[in-house]
Design a protein around this motif. Sequence first.
Motif, PDB file in Angstrom:
ATOM      1  N   GLU A  82       0.813  -1.218   0.000  1.00  0.00           N
ATOM      2  CA  GLU A  82       0.000   0.000   0.000  1.00  0.00           C
ATOM      3  C   GLU A  82       0.849   1.272   0.000  1.00  0.00           C
ATOM      4  O   GLU A  82       0.321   2.378   0.142  1.00  0.00           O
ATOM      5  CB  GLU A  82      -0.949  -0.025   1.196  1.00  0.00           C
ATOM      6  N   HIS A  93      -1.785   4.147   8.975  1.00  0.00           N
ATOM      7  CA  HIS A  93      -2.889   3.367   8.408  1.00  0.00           C
ATOM      8  C   HIS A  93      -3.164   2.159   9.289  1.00  0.00           C
ATOM      9  O   HIS A  93      -2.246   1.361   9.551  1.00  0.00           O
ATOM     10  CB  HIS A  93      -2.493   2.910   6.999  1.00  0.00           C
ATOM     11  N   HIS A 125      -6.196  -1.034  10.387  1.00  0.00           N
ATOM     12  CA  HIS A 125      -7.445  -1.758  10.153  1.00  0.00           C
ATOM     13  C   HIS A 125      -8.081  -1.982  11.522  1.00  0.00           C
ATOM     14  O   HIS A 125      -7.448  -2.608  12.384  1.00  0.00           O
ATOM     15  CB  HIS A 125      -7.186  -3.141   9.563  1.00  0.00           C
ATOM     16  N   HIS A 163     -11.753  -1.998   4.850  1.00  0.00           N
ATOM     17  CA  HIS A 163     -10.305  -2.183   4.844  1.00  0.00           C
ATOM     18  C   HIS A 163      -9.671  -1.404   6.001  1.00  0.00           C
ATOM     19  O   HIS A 163      -9.192  -1.994   6.957  1.00  0.00           O
ATOM     20  CB  HIS A 163      -9.754  -1.751   3.479  1.00  0.00           C
ATOM     21  N   TYR A 177      -6.609   5.696   6.431  1.00  0.00           N
ATOM     22  CA  TYR A 177      -5.333   6.405   6.305  1.00  0.00           C
ATOM     23  C   TYR A 177      -5.539   7.763   6.954  1.00  0.00           C
ATOM     24  O   TYR A 177      -6.409   8.522   6.516  1.00  0.00           O
ATOM     25  CB  TYR A 177      -4.942   6.609   4.833  1.00  0.00           C
TER      26      TYR A 177
END
Length: 223
Positions: free
Chosen positions: A98, A116, A118, A189, A192
């Motif tokens: 990513e 970032h 999850h 997902h 960010y």
Amino acid sequence: MTYTLGDREKAFSILRETKKEFAARHWFPATSGNLSVRLKASQAEEGADQAGESSSSPLVFAITSSGKDKSKETPEDFLLVNEYAKPVEKTNLRPSAETLIHSEIYRHTDAGAIFHVHTVFNNLASELFAEQTCVPVKDVELIKAFNIWEEDARIEIPILPNYADIPRIAELIEESIVPKIPGILLRKHGIYAWGKNEFEAKRHLEAFEFLFEYVVRWKSLGQ
Ligand SMILES: [Zn+2]
């Protein structure tokens, strides 16, 4: 750009500290998540050959390497990459898949750090509001974490589709950035979040996570 070993070590040390803190919050399940810090062009130390370097210098940032258990510390946790998400030093490490998303955010904002993660709440929020393509939040005190001070403030956190092909997501980043909202959600997902430095990026990430949990719980109360 030219950077010194000191610049490199400083960026790695910020990532190390942040990684440890977020791991303690269980924000990196199953090796997911990634963190990055932009290296600033360095004027000092090496003198004349760096004269003229400015913020328009080519982008270089430090990022977590791919596939590592982020609750552990190893000598191979981070690497330096350029705007094309390619390593700028000889290394066996792979940047996260990513990385291109980080690069696009750096290119189109003044971000100095991007985090970032999850989480269940950011995934649920992205799915609950997927059709609106943004998570609306109104009149919650923590909106002030984004330096938005009006009473009855209403914000919208953009949601992008979670394409398997990362370059396809990266192409959408520039047009998705909303002024004053330092974050983008990928559907089912993760978030960010960024800021001009690691302190601000962390504050923004914590605010987003609070707001996602709030809206999901509010909805689940039947509101
Ligand atoms: Zn991810």
